[in-house]
Design a protein around this motif. Structure first.
Motif, short mmCIF file in Angstrom:
data_model
loop_
_atom_site.label_atom_id
_atom_site.label_comp_id
_atom_site.label_asym_id
_atom_site.label_seq_id
_atom_site.Cartn_x
_atom_site.Cartn_y
_atom_site.Cartn_z
N SER A 198 19.68 68.33 10.87
CA SER A 198 20.42 67.87 9.71
C SER A 198 19.61 68.11 8.43
O SER A 198 18.39 68.33 8.46
CB SER A 198 20.74 66.39 9.83
OG SER A 198 19.56 65.60 9.80
N THR A 199 20.30 68.03 7.30
CA THR A 199 19.63 68.18 6.01
C THR A 199 18.60 67.07 5.80
O THR A 199 17.51 67.31 5.28
CB THR A 199 20.67 68.15 4.87
OG1 THR A 199 21.65 69.15 5.09
CG2 THR A 199 20.01 68.39 3.53
N LEU A 219 16.06 72.89 1.55
CA LEU A 219 17.04 72.21 2.40
C LEU A 219 18.11 73.14 2.95
O LEU A 219 19.04 72.69 3.63
CB LEU A 219 17.71 71.07 1.61
CG LEU A 219 16.77 70.00 1.05
CD1 LEU A 219 17.57 68.93 0.31
CD2 LEU A 219 15.93 69.38 2.15
N GLN A 221 21.35 75.64 3.02
CA GLN A 221 22.66 75.61 2.38
C GLN A 221 23.26 74.21 2.45
O GLN A 221 23.61 73.72 3.52
CB GLN A 221 23.61 76.61 3.07
CG GLN A 221 23.19 78.06 2.92
CD GLN A 221 23.25 78.52 1.48
OE1 GLN A 221 24.14 78.11 0.72
NE2 GLN A 221 22.32 79.39 1.09
N THR A 222 23.33 73.53 1.31
CA THR A 222 23.94 72.21 1.26
C THR A 222 24.46 71.95 -0.15
O THR A 222 23.85 72.38 -1.14
CB THR A 222 22.94 71.10 1.64
OG1 THR A 222 23.60 69.82 1.52
CG2 THR A 222 21.72 71.11 0.75
N ALA A 223 25.62 71.29 -0.20
CA ALA A 223 26.20 70.95 -1.50
C ALA A 223 25.72 69.60 -2.00
O ALA A 223 26.01 69.21 -3.13
CB ALA A 223 27.73 70.95 -1.39
N ARG A 224 24.99 68.87 -1.14
CA ARG A 224 24.55 67.53 -1.51
C ARG A 224 23.26 67.58 -2.33
O ARG A 224 22.38 68.41 -2.08
CB ARG A 224 24.34 66.68 -0.26
CG ARG A 224 25.64 66.42 0.51
CD ARG A 224 25.42 65.42 1.62
NE ARG A 224 24.48 65.91 2.63
CZ ARG A 224 24.01 65.17 3.63
NH1 ARG A 224 24.37 63.88 3.72
NH2 ARG A 224 23.20 65.67 4.51
N VAL A 229 21.16 62.94 -0.12
CA VAL A 229 20.52 63.18 1.17
C VAL A 229 19.61 62.01 1.55
O VAL A 229 19.61 61.54 2.69
CB VAL A 229 19.71 64.50 1.14
CG1 VAL A 229 18.93 64.67 2.45
CG2 VAL A 229 20.64 65.68 0.93
N SER A 232 21.66 59.06 2.55
CA SER A 232 22.30 59.25 3.85
C SER A 232 21.37 58.93 5.01
O SER A 232 21.82 58.67 6.13
CB SER A 232 22.81 60.68 3.98
OG SER A 232 21.73 61.60 4.15
#
Length: 305
Positions: A198-199, A219, A221-224, A229, A232
């Motif tokens: 996971s990220t 990190l 590819q992530t839009a967060r 993060v 989360s």
């Protein structure tokens, strides 16, 4: 299965830290002697008994392990062979001396040993449990004495901040990320378990490798954003203030795995509710510094020379 007296490092450091913390529990009780000394339940003999057993185990560890013996400053228990008839003397000594520097150097050895959890002998486990029970017993006495004092002063009708009535504190905060994805606060309170790949896992792995430095994480590819993060992973706003004091999508973050209560006060972080959660989870606690207790009216100043 417990270790034998012939075993050496790395377990020595984890056990020495735990036993020192248990001795610290005895010293915490003594710090409140002004409040609990007059109580008929106060029993220096039972404190002395557990203290002697704990110190005996520590002496065995230190005498066989030069790295423990070489730690400076020496632990406070080296100053007092017995405490039964020296409660007041020990209390006065604790007002001007701290075990903090010794414990920090011991903890460094524990971490570098790569065995951070103690493997107790049955006797050691018994003495640690006894110290924990004594701390709970006498902290209850302290609270009871404070309640009696408040009940005897009904003329003071001003509203009291509950923060001003708490006689204990958390002296150090630590976060540990385990290989199985578990996140622990003070080795006792669990946050969310991070999924492999996971990220959040990538972020925490990089954070652990670059503590106390500004780190720009990779990190994937992530839009967060970083803030999302970290949240989360179970880090509440208070936990983020403690362990991620700087978070910036442009510059990265600073991760500090441990910090003292002094740092928390200096950074003005409100840990009141977090401390309660840690306490209920079974985290180690300490008595608040005497100057704080005196300022809050929870302890009387000592006018003796």
């Amino acid at each position: 299965m417990g270790i034998t007296n012939d075993s050496t490092e790395p377990n020595d450091y984890a056990v020495a830290k735990a036993l020192n913390e248990s001795v610290g529990s005895i010293f915490s009780i003594i710090s409140f002697f002004q409040l609990i000394g007059p109580c008929k339940e106060f029993n220096p003999e039972e404190l002395n008994r557990t203290y002697l057993f704990l110190v005996n185990e520590l002496e065995i560890l230190y005498d066989r392990n030069p790295k423990l013996t070489d730690i400076q400053p020496e632990p406070i228990w080296r100053k007092f062979e017995i405490i039964r008839d020296k409660i007041y003397k020990v209390q006065k000594y604790l007002e001007e001396n701290s075990n903090h520097d010794h414990m920090m150097r011991l903890d460094k050895l524990r971490i570098l040993s790569e065995q951070e959890e103690p493997n107790f002998t049955p006797k050691q486990k018994k003495y640690v449990d006894e110290a924990k029970a004594l701390l709970g017993k006498y902290m209850a006495m302290v609270v009871e004495e404070i309640d009696k004092t408040n009940a005897n002063n009904p003329q003071e009708e001003k509203e009291t901040d509950p923060r001003d009535l708490r006689v204990w504190c958390i002296s150090e905060y630590a976060v540990d990320y385990k290989l199985d994805g578990t996140i622990l606060i003070n080795n006792i309170m669990k946050l969310k378990k991070i999924h492999a790949g996971s990220t959040a896992e990538r972020l925490l792995e990089q954070a652990a490798k670059h503590p106390n430095t500004l780190c720009k994480p990779n990190l994937g590819q992530t839009a967060r954003n970083l803030s999302t993060v970290i949240s989360s992973a179970g880090f509440t706003p208070t936990l983020r203030e403690l362990f991620f004091p700087i978070v910036s999508d442009d510059k990265g973050f600073i991760f500090r795995p441990t910090l003292t209560r002094e740092q928390v006060l200096r950074d003005r972080i409100d840990t009141f509710e977090l401390d309660k959660q840690l306490y209920l989870a079974g985290a180690e606690i300490a008595v608040r510094p005497e100057e704080e207790l005196i300022a809050l009216g929870l302890a009387a100043p000592d006018d003796e020379d």
